[in-house]
Design a protein around this motif. Structure first.
Motif, PDB file in Angstrom:
ATOM      1  N   SER A   1      -5.044  24.090  -9.197  1.00  0.00           N
ATOM      2  CA  SER A   1      -6.220  24.406  -9.921  1.00  0.00           C
ATOM      3  C   SER A   1      -5.757  24.702 -11.356  1.00  0.00           C
ATOM      4  CB  SER A   1      -6.812  25.540  -9.197  1.00  0.00           C
ATOM      5  OG  SER A   1      -5.931  26.869  -9.514  1.00  0.00           O
ATOM      6  N   LEU A   2      -6.822  24.470 -12.156  1.00  0.00           N
ATOM      7  CA  LEU A   2      -6.646  24.749 -13.554  1.00  0.00           C
ATOM      8  C   LEU A   2      -7.932  25.506 -13.998  1.00  0.00           C
ATOM      9  CD1 LEU A   2      -6.083  20.864 -14.677  1.00  0.00           C
ATOM     10  CD2 LEU A   2      -4.238  22.665 -14.158  1.00  0.00           C
ATOM     11  N   VAL A   3      -7.771  26.429 -14.856  1.00  0.00           N
ATOM     12  CA  VAL A   3      -8.898  27.195 -15.639  1.00  0.00           C
ATOM     13  C   VAL A   3      -8.524  27.215 -17.118  1.00  0.00           C
ATOM     14  CG1 VAL A   3     -10.263  29.166 -15.604  1.00  0.00           C
ATOM     15  CG2 VAL A   3      -9.560  28.537 -13.330  1.00  0.00           C
ATOM     16  N   MET A   4      -9.529  26.850 -17.823  1.00  0.00           N
ATOM     17  CA  MET A   4      -9.216  27.119 -19.386  1.00  0.00           C
ATOM     18  C   MET A   4     -10.463  28.117 -19.940  1.00  0.00           C
ATOM     19  SD  MET A   4      -9.395  24.592 -22.353  1.00  0.00           S
ATOM     20  CE  MET A   4     -11.326  24.193 -22.506  1.00  0.00           C
TER      21      MET A   4
ATOM     22  N   SER B   1      -9.045  34.919  -9.813  1.00  0.00           N
ATOM     23  CA  SER B   1      -9.399  34.904  -8.411  1.00  0.00           C
ATOM     24  C   SER B   1     -10.073  33.519  -8.286  1.00  0.00           C
ATOM     25  CB  SER B   1     -10.616  36.093  -8.107  1.00  0.00           C
ATOM     26  OG  SER B   1     -10.762  35.834  -6.511  1.00  0.00           O
ATOM     27  N   ALA B   2     -10.765  32.827  -9.121  1.00  0.00           N
ATOM     28  CA  ALA B   2     -11.437  31.660  -8.795  1.00  0.00           C
ATOM     29  C   ALA B   2     -10.202  30.498  -8.884  1.00  0.00           C
ATOM     30  CB  ALA B   2     -12.455  31.266  -9.970  1.00  0.00           C
ATOM     31  N   ALA B   3      -9.194  30.659  -9.926  1.00  0.00           N
ATOM     32  CA  ALA B   3      -8.185  29.651  -9.806  1.00  0.00           C
ATOM     33  C   ALA B   3      -7.309  29.721  -8.373  1.00  0.00           C
ATOM     34  CB  ALA B   3      -7.434  29.825 -10.862  1.00  0.00           C
ATOM     35  N   ASP B   4      -7.183  30.908  -7.991  1.00  0.00           N
ATOM     36  CA  ASP B   4      -6.372  31.192  -6.538  1.00  0.00           C
ATOM     37  C   ASP B   4      -7.179  30.934  -5.523  1.00  0.00           C
ATOM     38  OD1 ASP B   4      -4.109  32.554  -7.489  1.00  0.00           O
ATOM     39  OD2 ASP B   4      -5.035  34.413  -7.469  1.00  0.00           O
ATOM     40  N   LYS B   5      -8.469  30.907  -5.293  1.00  0.00           N
ATOM     41  CA  LYS B   5      -9.359  30.665  -4.299  1.00  0.00           C
ATOM     42  C   LYS B   5      -9.477  28.988  -4.153  1.00  0.00           C
ATOM     43  CE  LYS B   5     -10.575  34.644  -2.421  1.00  0.00           C
ATOM     44  NZ  LYS B   5      -9.935  35.567  -3.624  1.00  0.00           N
TER      45      LYS B   5
ATOM     46  N   LEU C   1     -15.113  31.656  -1.625  1.00  0.00           N
ATOM     47  CA  LEU C   1     -15.176  31.657  -3.009  1.00  0.00           C
ATOM     48  C   LEU C   1     -15.772  32.867  -3.465  1.00  0.00           C
ATOM     49  CD1 LEU C   1     -16.047  27.879  -3.442  1.00  0.00           C
ATOM     50  CD2 LEU C   1     -13.972  29.107  -4.273  1.00  0.00           C
ATOM     51  N   GLU C   2     -16.730  33.433  -2.925  1.00  0.00           N
ATOM     52  CA  GLU C   2     -17.491  34.633  -3.197  1.00  0.00           C
ATOM     53  C   GLU C   2     -16.842  35.782  -3.047  1.00  0.00           C
ATOM     54  OE1 GLU C   2     -21.125  33.970  -0.809  1.00  0.00           O
ATOM     55  OE2 GLU C   2     -21.709  32.054  -2.166  1.00  0.00           O
ATOM     56  N   LYS C   3     -15.753  35.928  -2.303  1.00  0.00           N
ATOM     57  CA  LYS C   3     -14.874  36.945  -2.315  1.00  0.00           C
ATOM     58  C   LYS C   3     -14.020  37.207  -3.418  1.00  0.00           C
ATOM     59  CE  LYS C   3     -12.027  39.454   1.393  1.00  0.00           C
ATOM     60  NZ  LYS C   3     -11.404  39.422   2.688  1.00  0.00           N
ATOM     61  N   GLN C   4     -14.754  37.401  -4.510  1.00  0.00           N
ATOM     62  CA  GLN C   4     -13.901  37.314  -5.645  1.00  0.00           C
ATOM     63  C   GLN C   4     -14.087  39.016  -6.273  1.00  0.00           C
ATOM     64  OE1 GLN C   4     -13.818  34.202  -8.391  1.00  0.00           O
ATOM     65  NE2 GLN C   4     -15.090  33.242  -7.135  1.00  0.00           N
ATOM     66  N   ALA C   5     -13.600  39.325  -7.403  1.00  0.00           N
ATOM     67  CA  ALA C   5     -13.329  40.655  -8.137  1.00  0.00           C
ATOM     68  C   ALA C   5     -14.978  40.640  -8.868  1.00  0.00           C
ATOM     69  CB  ALA C   5     -12.532  40.701  -9.048  1.00  0.00           C
TER      70      ALA C   5
END
Length: 344
Positions: A125-128, A112-116, A97-101
Motif C-alpha cells: 500500500s502507498l499513502v502520500m 492505520s489505513a496503509a496497514d489495513k 477498514l473502519e477499525k482505525q484510530a
C-alpha cells in the motif's frame, strides 16, 4: 488504440472471459479451458480463431512456453476501462477498514489505513500526505542578522522544517521571543493551515496583546511556513512490500525489480501526484507509468480530501498487473472516502 466498439460481440465475450480467467489463475488461458467456462457456447476451434484475431490487434499475447494466451497491458487497459465489473467492499472488509484510530490524529489514521489496505488486498500500500497537514508541536525564531531570521518548526512526528524570513525593520530580540511564544500557544494541536487561519484572524481583529512589530513578525512567520514548497512537504508511507513475494517464486526477478522501484521515493511521489488529477480512482497499468515500466506492475490509487473538499493526499496499492481489479478498486475507493471523513 483499439476501442471496444471495434470488436464484435462474440469476440468481446471471449476476450472478457479470457481476461477474467487469467486474473483468477495467473496462467495463460487456452481455447479448451475457455470452452468449458460458463457462458461460452462456441467450439474451441472458433475460440482459437478469435484469440488469433485478438492477438493481431495487440490485446493478447502468447508466451513461448504455452499455447494459451494472456492479455497484454493494452488488453488489460481495454478490459479495465470498458468490461470490468466492480463490486462493493464486503461488510467484513468495511469493518476492518473502519477499525482505525477514529479518535487519534491524522497521522494515526493514515498509518492505520496503509496497514489495513495492505492486509486486505495482499499488496503493497502507498499513502502520500502533506507534512503540513500534521499537527504542529513547536516553533522558534533564530536571528541571523538585523534583517533575517530562521523560523524552525517541529511537527507532532518530530520532523523539522526550516524557513528563512525577513524581519521588520528595527525588530528587537525580545520581539522574536514574544512572537514565538504567542505562535506556540496558537499552534499546539493545529495543522499549518488551521494555524494560519486562526493567527491571521486574531491579528487582523487585534485580539492579541502583541505590539505592532511583534504581530507583524508572527504574521510573516506563519505565512512563510504555510507556503513551504510542495516537494519538501510530502510524506510517503509504504506498507506490505512482503506481500508481493506471495506466489511469486517463479517471478522473483520481477518482484525484485518492483522492490527497487518502490525505493525510488521521488518517482512514487510523482506517480501519486498524477493520481491527484482525477476525481476518483486512477489505474496505472505497467508501462503506462515510467516508474513501473520494468517490473510490469499496476497501481490503483485515489485521492482523499479535507473538510473543504480540497485534495490533500493520495492512497492506493501496487502489485502485479494480474491483480483482482474488481475487488481492489472498491477497497481503495472506500478507504479514500473513509480517510477523508476521519481526518476532517
Amino acid at each position: 488504440m483499439t476501442q471496444i466498439s471495434e470488436i464484435d460481440a462474440r469476440s468481446r465475450s471471449i476476450f472478457k472471459t479470457l481476461v477474467e480467467t487469467y486474473l483468477e489463475t495467473g496462467e495463460p488461458v487456452g481455447s479448451r479451458t475457455l470452452s468449458r467456462r460458463e457462458g461460452v457456447d462456441v467450439s474451441p476451434a472458433t475460440i482459437r480463431n478469435v484469440m488469433a484475431d485478438l492477438t493481431e490487434l495487440g490485446l493478447l499475447e502468447a508466451p513461448h512456453t504455452s499455447a494459451g494466451r494472456l492479455p497484454t497491458e493494452r488488453g488489460l487497459r481495454l478490459f479495465v476501462d470498458g468490461m470490468l465489473e466492480v463490486g462493493e467492499p464486503t461488510p467484513e472488509e468495511r469493518a476492518v477498514l473502519e477499525k482505525q484510530a477514529a479518535d487519534g490524529d491524522a497521522q494515526g489514521v493514515l498509518d492505520s489505513a496503509a496497514d489495513k489496505l495492505s492486509g486486505l488486498t495482499r499488496m503493497a500500500s502507498l499513502v502520500m500526505a502533506s507534512n503540513s497537514d500534521r499537527p504542529l508541536k513547536h516553533l522558534e525564531f533564530i536571528r541571523l542578522d538585523d534583517t533575517r531570521a530562521l523560523a524552525v518548526i517541529v511537527d507532532a512526528a518530530g520532523d523539522v522544517e526550516n524557513r528563512l524570513i525577513e524581519l521588520p525593520p528595527g525588530m528587537p530580540a525580545t520581539s522574536l521571543i514574544e512572537a514565538a511564544n504567542y505562535l506556540n500557544a496558537q499552534l499546539s494541536g493545529r495543522t499549518l493551515k488551521e494555524a494560519r487561519e486562526h493567527v491571521l484572524q486574531e491579528i487582523e481583529q487585534r485580539r492579541t496583546q502583541l505590539d505592532d512589530l511583534t504581530a507583524e513578525l508572527a504574521k510573516r512567520g506563519i505565512v512563510e511556513l504555510s507556503n513551504l514548497p510542495e516537494r519538501g512537504g510530502r510524506q510517503l508511507i509504504v506498507r506490505g512490500q512482503s506481500n508481493l513475494l506471495a506466489g511469486a517464486q517463479d517471478d522473483l526477478e520481477r518482484v525484485q525489480q518492483l522492490f527497487d522501484e518502490l525505493e525510488r521515493k521521488e518517482g512514487l511521489i510523482d506517480l501519486l501526484e498524477a493520481a491527484r488529477e482525477g476525481e476518483g480512482v486512477r489505474i496505472f497499468i505497467g508501462a503506462e507509468n515510467r516508474l513501473f515500466s520494468l517490473s510490469g506492475s499496476s497501481v490503483v490509487a485515489a485521492p482523499y480530501r479535507d473538510s473543504d473538499r480540497n485534495i490533500i493526499g493520495v492512497l492506493g496499492v501496487v502489485g502485479p498487473t494480474r491483480l483482482n481489479y474488481g475487488r481492489v478498486i472498491p477497497l481503495v475507493d472506500y478507504t479514500a472516502d473513509l480517510v477523508s471523513r476521519m481526518i476532517r
